[in-house]
Write an enzyme that holds these catalytic residues in place. Structure first.
Site, PDB file in Angstrom:
ATOM      1  N   GLU A 264     -34.446  69.744  90.858  1.00  0.00           N
ATOM      2  CA  GLU A 264     -34.023  69.847  92.193  1.00  0.00           C
ATOM      3  C   GLU A 264     -34.234  71.230  92.774  1.00  0.00           C
ATOM      4  O   GLU A 264     -33.315  72.095  92.426  1.00  0.00           O
ATOM      5  CB  GLU A 264     -32.565  69.361  92.395  1.00  0.00           C
ATOM      6  CG  GLU A 264     -32.102  68.019  91.899  1.00  0.00           C
ATOM      7  CD  GLU A 264     -33.359  66.698  92.663  1.00  0.00           C
ATOM      8  OE1 GLU A 264     -33.596  67.277  93.693  1.00  0.00           O
ATOM      9  OE2 GLU A 264     -32.901  65.606  92.323  1.00  0.00           O
ATOM     10  N   CYS A 298     -29.801  73.279 100.096  1.00  0.00           N
ATOM     11  CA  CYS A 298     -31.247  73.098 100.008  1.00  0.00           C
ATOM     12  C   CYS A 298     -31.939  71.834 100.914  1.00  0.00           C
ATOM     13  O   CYS A 298     -33.308  71.909 101.127  1.00  0.00           O
ATOM     14  CB  CYS A 298     -31.500  72.245  98.265  1.00  0.00           C
ATOM     15  SG  CYS A 298     -30.493  70.882  98.307  1.00  0.00           S
TER      16      CYS A 298
END
Length: 515
Positions: A264, A298
């Site tokens: 990720e 993110c």
């Protein structure tokens, strides 16, 4: 003097919260790794830090635990996760307050992060009774073909400062019900939240009563610790959250030993505002997506493409929102934007804004805030940047509250601009035109792992698989069928007949009894 007094208060508050959470003083006072709060920039505690040797010892302990845990029935494994969820519910306010102090999140976001942990525990408990395989059609009579799923092994989890506990929980809850053990390397910037989470998990283990020692271990430290996790063949899966640069550095090392990976990584997320969009709704969604968590998610919205017919109206509304948003101590109820994590983050923001100006951008906001009140901390006004085009700096992810806004003329142009960056994590579109919405979600639309309509680019609901494509890593965590990454699949064929037909009609008859 006021800042020094507040720094002392925040250190005392931190120790008080840790005490209420049950973290032993000898685990948080004398170590070599110093924790600092971005609220004031001051030290708030110390923890023990390890290196390669201590990490290998932790992996050995976790590997031994795995050999026991894999044989525990999955619903029983789910019971441990259920108990952990109960501990999180009891400690929600204290753990959330610690997240706010150590990561700088506003209070509602700290509470939301712990709620994510609770939610993934609930999901995993249900999953513990649904680790299903398939029965498959076979061409051979008297045979049955099926697939079974088995625990994988030790799972290494590397997390970032911006979600110091939730991302570990996404991995841990699923990995545990799948029969794996865990070794967790938290960010060096948020060691205390990891220590508190470990304590809560240990409390659940004690109530469970029969879990093997070493089922979940925290290893604090820097690159040496992460390197040991990456290199050790006993760590069958590494789930790593961080920068794309980090992913590029460790991916070849993991591939060399054929380890399973869940990456990720970064995200340079975009939204498209179409002529038919509800601007009232869009402004509310964009404001949180671009400024929430001080731009340190993110899934933060970093690029905005606005149709030329609504550009002026939307920009006026966004300027008002960016100018009015409250920046301050995240512990105060009125605050919506807290501090950047450290001076390096602020420096990166300033350099990006300088580059944007040189490329013709017009910047509203972006200046340092509260330096007189918190001289050792780094607060910044969110920056709204009108750009003439998508330049090199726009294509680069800057982990700070910067929103670049550009005009577009037709839908195909918007899709091209949306997709022409290296990352592919999250995206969204604001439209009331069904065709535009469906094209955005189609194969020719957004190339991201998350694509939303009439909400921001957040992917926070744990029921869906979270992750992205391209430089965002390709991994998936949390819901849907992400659990399959934590298990190994076996295809099984059972012959319950007296015959032995071969597949595809192959004949291989060996003479028997000398004939």
């Amino acid at each position: 003097m006021a800042a020094q007094t507040l720094a002392g208060d925040i250190a005392r508050d931190t120790q008080d919260i840790l005490a209420r959470l049950g973290v032993a003083p000898n685990r948080r006072l004398d170590g070599a790794l110093e924790a600092r709060s971005p609220i004031t920039g001051e030290a708030i505690g110390r923890v023990d830090a390890g290196g390669a040797a201590s990490t290998k010892a932790a992996i050995a302990c976790a590997d031994a635990a795995f050999l026991v845990w894999r044989n525990v029935p999955a619903p029983r494994r789910g019971e441990l996760v259920r108990l952990f969820g109960e501990e999180l519910r009891r400690a929600k306010s204290e753990l959330a307050a610690l997240v706010t102090i150590e990561a700088g999140k506003i209070r509602s976001e700290g509470l939301g992060e712990v709620q994510e942990m609770i939610d993934i525990c609930d999901f995993a408990v249900g999953l513990s009774r649904q680790l299903y395989g398939l029965t498959l059609a076979t061409e051979r009579p008297g045979h049955r073909m099926m697939e079974t799923w088995h625990p994988l092994g030790v799972a290494g989890v590397i997390t970032s400062f911006n979600f110091p506990v939730a991302v570990w929980a996404w991995n841990a809850a699923i990995a545990l019900v799948c029969g794996n053990s865990l070794v967790w390397k938290p960010s060096e910037k948020t060691p205390l939240t990891a220590l508190a989470t470990e304590t809560l998990f240990e409390r659940a283990v004690a109530r469970f009563g029969s879990a093997p020692d070493g089922l979940s271990i925290v290893v604090q430290g820097g690159r040496e610790v992460g390197g040991a996790l990456v290199e050790d063949p006993r760590v069958r899966l590494v789930s790593a959250t961080g920068s794309t640069a980090m992913g590029r550095a460790i991916a070849p090392r993991l591939a060399q030993r054929f380890a399973r990976t869940i990456f990720e990584l970064g995200g340079n997320n975009a939204a498209v505002v179409c002529p038919s969009a509800s601007l009232d709704l869009a402004v509310r969604a964009i404001a949180f997506a671009a400024m929430g968590t001080a731009g340190q998610r993110c899934t933060t919205l970093r690029r905005l493409f606005v149709h030329e017919t609504v550009y002026d109206d939307l920009m006026a509304r966004l300027r008002a929102a960016f100018t009015a948003v409250s920046v301050g101590d995240p512990r105060e109820d009125a605050t919506l934007v807290g501090p950047l994590i450290d001076e390096d983050a602020y420096g990166a923001m300033r350099r990006a804004l300088d580059d944007a100006r040189m490329a013709g951008g017009v910047v509203v906001g972006g200046e340092r805030a509260l330096a007189d009140r918190f001289p050792a901390a780094f607060y910044a006004r969110p920056a709204l940047v009108a750009m003439p085009e998508q330049t090199a700096i726009v294509k680069q992810e800057t982990f700070a509250p910067i929103l670049y806004v550009m005009k577009y003329r037709d839908f195909d142009e918007a899709m091209r601009l949306q997709n022409e960056v290296a990352h592919g994590l999250s995206s969204s579109i604001f439209t009331n035109d069904m065709r535009e919405a469906e094209r955005f979600l189609s194969a020719e639309g957004s190339d991201c792992g998350i694509a939303n309509v009439n909400i921001g680019p957040s992917g926070a609901e744990i029921g869906g698989a979270f992750g992205g494509e391209k430089d965002s890593g390709g991994g998936r965590e949390a819901g849907s069928d992400s659990w399959k990454a934590y298990m190994r699949r076996a295809t099984n064929t059972i012959n319950y007949s007296e015959e032995l037909p071969l597949a595809q009609g192959v004949a291989f008859d060996v003479p028997q009894n000398g004939t």
